[in-house]
Design a protein around this motif. Sequence first.
Motif, PDB file in Angstrom:
ATOM      1  N   GLY A 246     -61.870 -59.666  58.252  1.00 22.38           N
ATOM      2  CA  GLY A 246     -61.067 -59.658  59.478  1.00 22.38           C
ATOM      3  C   GLY A 246     -61.423 -60.784  60.448  1.00 22.38           C
TER       4      GLY A 246
ATOM      5  N   ASP B 122     -68.601 -60.048  59.723  1.00 23.69           N
ATOM      6  CA  ASP B 122     -69.022 -59.680  58.369  1.00 23.69           C
ATOM      7  C   ASP B 122     -69.466 -60.932  57.642  1.00 23.69           C
ATOM      8  OD1 ASP B 122     -68.541 -56.880  58.213  1.00 23.69           O
ATOM      9  OD2 ASP B 122     -66.395 -57.289  58.201  1.00 23.69           O
TER      10      ASP B 122
ATOM     11  N   ARG C  54     -59.550 -63.817  59.219  1.00 23.95           N
ATOM     12  CA  ARG C  54     -58.119 -63.547  59.437  1.00 23.95           C
ATOM     13  C   ARG C  54     -57.753 -63.769  60.907  1.00 23.95           C
ATOM     14  NH1 ARG C  54     -57.965 -57.744  59.258  1.00 23.95           N
ATOM     15  NH2 ARG C  54     -58.259 -57.913  61.491  1.00 23.95           N
TER      16      ARG C  54
ATOM     17  N   ARG D 273     -62.076 -58.588  45.280  1.00 23.76           N
ATOM     18  CA  ARG D 273     -62.190 -57.133  45.365  1.00 23.76           C
ATOM     19  C   ARG D 273     -61.762 -56.575  46.708  1.00 23.76           C
ATOM     20  NH1 ARG D 273     -67.744 -57.351  43.264  1.00 23.76           N
ATOM     21  NH2 ARG D 273     -67.611 -57.044  41.021  1.00 23.76           N
TER      22      ARG D 273
ATOM     23  N   ASN E 247     -57.135 -60.533  54.220  1.00 20.30           N
ATOM     24  CA  ASN E 247     -58.549 -60.264  54.490  1.00 20.30           C
ATOM     25  C   ASN E 247     -59.458 -60.893  53.447  1.00 20.30           C
ATOM     26  OD1 ASN E 247     -58.019 -58.708  56.731  1.00 20.30           O
ATOM     27  ND2 ASN E 247     -57.848 -56.803  55.558  1.00 20.30           N
TER      28      ASN E 247
HETATM   29  P1  ATP Z   1     -60.402 -54.501  61.991  1.00 20.06           P
HETATM   30  O1  ATP Z   1     -59.812 -55.581  62.817  1.00 20.06           O
HETATM   31  O2  ATP Z   1     -59.613 -53.242  62.007  1.00 20.06           O
HETATM   32  O3  ATP Z   1     -61.868 -54.284  62.166  1.00 20.06           O
HETATM   33  P2  ATP Z   1     -61.180 -55.544  59.450  1.00 20.06           P
HETATM   34  O4  ATP Z   1     -60.377 -56.321  58.479  1.00 20.06           O
HETATM   35  O5  ATP Z   1     -62.368 -56.180  60.049  1.00 20.06           O
HETATM   36  O6  ATP Z   1     -60.159 -55.057  60.532  1.00 20.06           O
HETATM   37  P3  ATP Z   1     -62.859 -53.452  58.383  1.00 20.06           P
HETATM   38  O7  ATP Z   1     -62.458 -52.061  58.100  1.00 20.06           O
HETATM   39  O8  ATP Z   1     -63.911 -53.707  59.395  1.00 20.06           O
HETATM   40  O9  ATP Z   1     -61.516 -54.180  58.763  1.00 20.06           O
HETATM   41  O10 ATP Z   1     -63.257 -54.124  57.019  1.00 20.06           O
HETATM   42  C1  ATP Z   1     -63.853 -55.390  56.936  1.00 20.06           C
HETATM   43  C2  ATP Z   1     -63.425 -56.106  55.678  1.00 20.06           C
HETATM   44  O11 ATP Z   1     -63.851 -55.385  54.522  1.00 20.06           O
HETATM   45  C3  ATP Z   1     -61.913 -56.232  55.530  1.00 20.06           C
HETATM   46  O12 ATP Z   1     -61.439 -57.386  56.146  1.00 20.06           O
HETATM   47  C4  ATP Z   1     -61.707 -56.226  54.044  1.00 20.06           C
HETATM   48  O13 ATP Z   1     -61.851 -57.519  53.533  1.00 20.06           O
HETATM   49  C5  ATP Z   1     -62.848 -55.385  53.527  1.00 20.06           C
HETATM   50  N1  ATP Z   1     -62.436 -53.996  53.253  1.00 20.06           N
HETATM   51  C6  ATP Z   1     -62.486 -52.942  54.097  1.00 20.06           C
HETATM   52  N2  ATP Z   1     -62.040 -51.820  53.529  1.00 20.06           N
HETATM   53  C7  ATP Z   1     -61.712 -52.146  52.263  1.00 20.06           C
HETATM   54  C8  ATP Z   1     -61.213 -51.410  51.139  1.00 20.06           C
HETATM   55  N3  ATP Z   1     -60.920 -50.104  51.214  1.00 20.06           N
HETATM   56  N4  ATP Z   1     -61.023 -52.087  49.993  1.00 20.06           N
HETATM   57  C9  ATP Z   1     -61.303 -53.406  49.914  1.00 20.06           C
HETATM   58  N5  ATP Z   1     -61.765 -54.137  50.905  1.00 20.06           N
HETATM   59  C10 ATP Z   1     -61.972 -53.531  52.086  1.00 20.06           C
END
Ligand code: ATP
Length: 434
Positions: free
Chosen positions: A42, A57, A45, A128, A134
């Motif tokens: 994220g 991350d 992104r 994955r 993302n």
């Molecule tokens: P937000 O802005 O809501 O925090 P985010 O993309 O950072 O969005 P997170 O839930 O923090 O969302 O997840 C971090 C990253 O981990 C995502 O960008 C994605 O690449 C990966 N990710 C999270 N959940 C999954 C999943 N169920 N399957 C695969 N990849 C995932």
Amino acid sequence: REKSKNVLQLISETLDRDLIILLRTIGEVAEDIGFKAYAVGGFVRDLLQKQKNLDLDIVVEGDGIIFAKQLVKTLGGRVRTHDRFKTANITLANGFKIDVATARLEYYEYPAALPTVELSSIKLDLYRRDFTINAMALQLNPALFGTLIDFFSCQNDLKDKLIKVLHNLSFVEDPSRILRAVRFEKRMDFKIARHTERLIHGAVKMDLFGKTNNPRIFTELKQIFEEENPILAIRRLADLELFQFLWPDLLPNLKIDRRFLHIIRQAQQAISWFHLLYLDEPIEPWRVYLLAIMARSRPRQIETFCERFQIHDHICRELIIQKLTADEIGNKLYGRIPEKNSEINQMLKNLTNEGLLYLMAIARKKEIKKTVSLYVTSLRNVQSLLNGDDLKKLGYIPGEQFKKMFSDITDARLDGLVKSREDEKQFILKHFPR
Ligand code: ATP
């Protein structure tokens, strides 16, 4: 075909100086111990959309735990490691949080005579992930700092505002991604791509998660309910026929009709209203939305939902108690709004903030919402002016009786019978023999 370009300019335009220094430090620490470090997910992104994202991350090619410990040595802060998955959570001295994961090198066995192929581990890590938007990474090691890594033409999807899975088995692997797709679609005003939507329909048809009790699904549902306006996402879940999966035993009652939508809308308004009033008082919006969605269900159905998604018993009990209490009060208030403020207080005092907001959501008259809002903003904060010492000075002996005295004074204040300290003294002397 790997597409990489340098986004240094974007970084310096979008991110704060401190954050850029942090990213550079991460790259240097990784370089020193012979690893490669990437910002992923994220964060990347949002960067490409010129938006800040404060969840950092990091993926390390090497050993994430060794790296995390080294970073904390350099920068200070705390680190929690999880050896099994080789991940670590860092909290820096200033409170900033960094999640670290390890991209492990894996080998792909090709059939027959072809040799085993080593995939770059960051590529596999990105493959994955949930969606292409993302699945980009940002190189942080000094020589390549700011290089965007995009194996799957993610940038195009981001530009086209498309939510796309990386492969056809994505939802089979992890059905909770369906909820994520809906959340991103509605939050960013993107569109789930056609093929991806077809895979969702397929998953629903296959009853892919008919039996699953994967707690991730509830985690994602909660995430949807934490969004500023989850109504569109909730409707989308219904349109994708996911309601029958999330709330299967509700089906007879669960109609996405006008009343249902009205309740959800009122829940959303009540939550926003509360947030505006009490910026620092934490509430859990998911409880309000869950109860609003289940407004027409019985306790047994809430229990089933909780059991299925492994929600703790005490939370489940609390949900049910709040709902039953609020439902009953809602009916009473529909019949008659009490004239006395003390009576309103008495009625609403056992509801939590979430219970009160749910009551506002199911309110069938404006006056009911007004009454609850009066209670929240003023009535519930009314206290007696006298304290224990004052009562002692009046000649009363501390004990059980004091509680009753305070509560009676408060009621009298609420109903306008006493206004000053003197009034309160007279009131007590009149009603409680010494
Ligand atoms: P937000 O802005 O809501 O925090 P985010 O993309 O950072 O969005 P997170 O839930 O923090 O969302 O997840 C971090 C990253 O981990 C995502 O960008 C994605 O690449 C990966 N990710 C999270 N959940 C999954 C999943 N169920 N399957 C695969 N990849 C995932």
